[in-house]
Design an enzyme around this catalytic site. Structure first.
Site, PDB file in Angstrom:
ATOM      1  N   ALA A  66       0.872  -1.174   0.000  1.00 54.54           N
ATOM      2  CA  ALA A  66       0.000   0.000   0.000  1.00 54.54           C
ATOM      3  C   ALA A  66       0.908   1.223   0.000  1.00 54.54           C
ATOM      4  CB  ALA A  66      -0.891  -0.013   1.232  1.00 54.54           C
ATOM      5  N   GLY A 109       0.700  -5.022   0.902  1.00 52.00           N
ATOM      6  CA  GLY A 109      -0.496  -5.064   0.060  1.00 52.00           C
ATOM      7  C   GLY A 109      -0.237  -5.705  -1.299  1.00 52.00           C
ATOM      8  N   GLU A 112      -0.593  -9.268  -0.656  1.00 47.23           N
ATOM      9  CA  GLU A 112      -2.026  -9.519  -0.409  1.00 47.23           C
ATOM     10  C   GLU A 112      -2.830  -9.473  -1.705  1.00 47.23           C
ATOM     11  OE1 GLU A 112      -1.922  -6.420   2.602  1.00 47.23           O
ATOM     12  OE2 GLU A 112      -2.769  -7.833   4.040  1.00 47.23           O
ATOM     13  N   GLU A 132       4.703  -5.251   7.127  1.00 50.86           N
ATOM     14  CA  GLU A 132       3.951  -4.208   7.841  1.00 50.86           C
ATOM     15  C   GLU A 132       4.398  -4.028   9.285  1.00 50.86           C
ATOM     16  OE1 GLU A 132       2.588  -6.471   5.821  1.00 50.86           O
ATOM     17  OE2 GLU A 132       0.971  -5.573   4.636  1.00 50.86           O
TER      18      GLU A 132
HETATM   19  N1  CO8 Z   1       4.626   3.164  -0.647  1.00 54.90           N
HETATM   20  C1  CO8 Z   1       5.029   4.331  -1.197  1.00 54.90           C
HETATM   21  N2  CO8 Z   1       6.180   4.467  -1.864  1.00 54.90           N
HETATM   22  C2  CO8 Z   1       6.965   3.376  -1.999  1.00 54.90           C
HETATM   23  C3  CO8 Z   1       6.599   2.122  -1.461  1.00 54.90           C
HETATM   24  C4  CO8 Z   1       5.350   2.043  -0.758  1.00 54.90           C
HETATM   25  N3  CO8 Z   1       4.908   0.889  -0.244  1.00 54.90           N
HETATM   26  N4  CO8 Z   1       7.579   1.234  -1.744  1.00 54.90           N
HETATM   27  C5  CO8 Z   1       8.513   1.902  -2.450  1.00 54.90           C
HETATM   28  N5  CO8 Z   1       8.139   3.185  -2.606  1.00 54.90           N
HETATM   29  C6  CO8 Z   1       8.890   4.250  -3.303  1.00 54.90           C
HETATM   30  C7  CO8 Z   1      10.065   4.728  -2.473  1.00 54.90           C
HETATM   31  O1  CO8 Z   1       9.648   5.654  -1.516  1.00 54.90           O
HETATM   32  C8  CO8 Z   1      10.938   5.308  -3.549  1.00 54.90           C
HETATM   33  O2  CO8 Z   1      10.419   6.592  -3.879  1.00 54.90           O
HETATM   34  P1  CO8 Z   1      11.436   7.882  -3.970  1.00 54.90           P
HETATM   35  O3  CO8 Z   1      12.335   7.548  -5.122  1.00 54.90           O
HETATM   36  O4  CO8 Z   1      10.506   9.007  -4.223  1.00 54.90           O
HETATM   37  O5  CO8 Z   1      12.146   7.916  -2.652  1.00 54.90           O
HETATM   38  C9  CO8 Z   1      10.704   4.411  -4.752  1.00 54.90           C
HETATM   39  O6  CO8 Z   1       9.467   3.743  -4.485  1.00 54.90           O
HETATM   40  C10 CO8 Z   1      11.779   3.343  -4.905  1.00 54.90           C
HETATM   41  O7  CO8 Z   1      11.920   2.642  -3.675  1.00 54.90           O
HETATM   42  P2  CO8 Z   1      13.317   2.455  -2.909  1.00 54.90           P
HETATM   43  O8  CO8 Z   1      14.237   3.590  -3.208  1.00 54.90           O
HETATM   44  O9  CO8 Z   1      13.018   2.197  -1.468  1.00 54.90           O
HETATM   45  O10 CO8 Z   1      13.851   1.143  -3.640  1.00 54.90           O
HETATM   46  P3  CO8 Z   1      14.841   0.031  -3.049  1.00 54.90           P
HETATM   47  O11 CO8 Z   1      15.192  -0.845  -4.185  1.00 54.90           O
HETATM   48  O12 CO8 Z   1      15.943   0.688  -2.262  1.00 54.90           O
HETATM   49  O13 CO8 Z   1      13.949  -0.781  -1.983  1.00 54.90           O
HETATM   50  C11 CO8 Z   1      11.996  -1.949  -1.216  1.00 54.90           C
HETATM   51  C12 CO8 Z   1      12.876  -1.556  -2.424  1.00 54.90           C
HETATM   52  C13 CO8 Z   1      12.763  -2.893  -0.313  1.00 54.90           C
HETATM   53  C14 CO8 Z   1      10.777  -2.658  -1.778  1.00 54.90           C
HETATM   54  C15 CO8 Z   1      11.588  -0.672  -0.444  1.00 54.90           C
HETATM   55  O14 CO8 Z   1      11.068   0.265  -1.359  1.00 54.90           O
HETATM   56  C16 CO8 Z   1      10.546  -0.923   0.613  1.00 54.90           C
HETATM   57  O15 CO8 Z   1      10.859  -1.443   1.670  1.00 54.90           O
HETATM   58  N6  CO8 Z   1       9.284  -0.510   0.340  1.00 54.90           N
HETATM   59  C17 CO8 Z   1       8.217  -0.592   1.313  1.00 54.90           C
HETATM   60  C18 CO8 Z   1       7.733  -2.027   1.492  1.00 54.90           C
HETATM   61  C19 CO8 Z   1       6.638  -2.064   2.540  1.00 54.90           C
HETATM   62  O16 CO8 Z   1       6.868  -1.784   3.714  1.00 54.90           O
HETATM   63  N7  CO8 Z   1       5.431  -2.431   2.115  1.00 54.90           N
HETATM   64  C20 CO8 Z   1       4.291  -2.547   3.021  1.00 54.90           C
HETATM   65  C21 CO8 Z   1       3.503  -1.287   2.978  1.00 54.90           C
HETATM   66  S1  CO8 Z   1       2.166  -1.299   4.154  1.00 54.90           S
HETATM   67  C22 CO8 Z   1       0.947  -2.212   3.392  1.00 54.90           C
HETATM   68  O17 CO8 Z   1       1.082  -2.661   2.301  1.00 54.90           O
HETATM   69  C23 CO8 Z   1      -0.327  -2.409   4.163  1.00 54.90           C
HETATM   70  C24 CO8 Z   1      -1.465  -2.910   3.247  1.00 54.90           C
HETATM   71  C25 CO8 Z   1      -2.733  -2.639   3.993  1.00 54.90           C
HETATM   72  C26 CO8 Z   1      -3.960  -2.666   3.066  1.00 54.90           C
HETATM   73  C27 CO8 Z   1      -5.159  -2.303   3.896  1.00 54.90           C
HETATM   74  C28 CO8 Z   1      -6.495  -2.512   3.146  1.00 54.90           C
HETATM   75  C29 CO8 Z   1      -7.698  -2.207   4.011  1.00 54.90           C
END
Ligand code: CO8
Length: 258
Positions: A66, A109, A112, A132
């Protein structure tokens, strides 16, 4: 033709393809993106020329979860009163089979969303996870429910309580993913699988999906009862007569989907 901003859609014969398309944010699933996915899914579900749907991302990410930036400043009152992201559940109402073709990150997400599909094909470098817990939250789109049903309690607990990622190969061993393929073959193979499914009788495909999904909701007794009712109901179809006649005539069936 709908003008989408976060996804791309194109049909490949009888397969409707949805490509998540926010590459700069690793396909983070914003509320707008999910609305567009729901809209595209509903259109394919209503389109009689489409028999299966594929959802994919790009080589780097299926979806990294998400949109954390969208959630960051939201309060309990806001998310509770607006049922924030409640529309994520709509994918479960789609009647046609949905295949996830996963490359790169399928986190939070994203994992999911893949688990909400009916079949997952993964590239050999795909990474799954429910991170998460590291954000001070828990999975909110079915992760604690679907993961435990797919891989069992002990593994699901370990994954969700540590937030550690797992590889495509582990996902396949555990039964979450049905096939691991070279990254550049995943989408083609998912579409090929979709074509194979779409070439069969649509009402029986729909009934089979409905019945399998009931296995998650019902007791064995109720589930087998439900299955038998659906089984009997298919005897009302022309396609049942056609399928059985084609077998006895030793020819290919010509499905009319009714
Ligand atoms: N949300 C927003 N932006 C994101 C997300 C995300 N989940 N993941 C990556 N991005 C963005 C980064 O902020 C970055 O943007 P910017 O260049 O502007 O800084 C760009 O994408 C590239 O990402 P990274 O520079 O971090 O890339 P890396 O290769 O260094 O890392 C990772 C890749 C490991 C995937 C890293 O991006 C990461 O850890 N992302 C977050 C993963 C995460 O925690 N996901 C869970 C999110 S919470 C969730 O999904 C809850 C769902 C609930 C649903 C509820 C329904 C009712």
């Amino acid at each position: 033709q709908k003008n989408y901003h976060n996804i791309l859609t194109e049909s490949h014969e009888k397969v409707g393809l949805i490509t998540l398309n926010r590459p700069k944010a690793l396909n983070a699933l914003s509320s707008d993106l999910i609305h567009e996915v729901n809209n595209a899914l509903e259109k394919y579900d209503d389109d009689p020329n489409i028999g299966a749907i594929v959802i994919t991302g790009n080589e780097r990410a299926f979806a990294a979860g998400a949109d954390i930036k969208e959630m960051m400043d939201k309060t309990f009152a806001e998310v509770y009163k607006t049922n924030f992201l409640g529309h994520w559940g709509k994918i479960s109402d789609i009647k046609k089979p949905i295949i996830a073709a996963v490359n790169g990150f399928a986190l939070g997400g994203g994992c999911e969303l893949a688990m909400s599909c009916d079949i997952i094909y993964a590239g050999d470098k795909a990474i799954f996870g429910q991170p998460e817990i590291k954000l001070g939250i828990i999975p909110g789109a079915g992760g604690t429910q679907r993961l435990v049903r797919a891989i069992g309690k002990s593994k699901a607990m370990e994954i969700v309580l540590t937030g550690r990622n797992f590889k495509a190969q582990e996902a396949e061993q555990w039964g979450l993913v049905s096939k691991v393929l070279p990254a550049d073959k995943v989408l083609d193979e998912a579409i090929r699988l979709g074509q194979e499914i779409a070439s069969l009788s649509q009402p029986s495909i729909q009934a089979a999906k409905e019945s399998i999904n009931k296995a998650f909701e019902l007791s064995l007794k109720e589930g087998t009862h439900f299955e038998r009712r659906l089984f009997y109901s298919l005897f009302g179809l022309n396609d049942k007569k056609e399928g059985m006649s084609a077998f006895t005539d030793k020819r290919e069936p010509k499905w009319t989907h009714n």
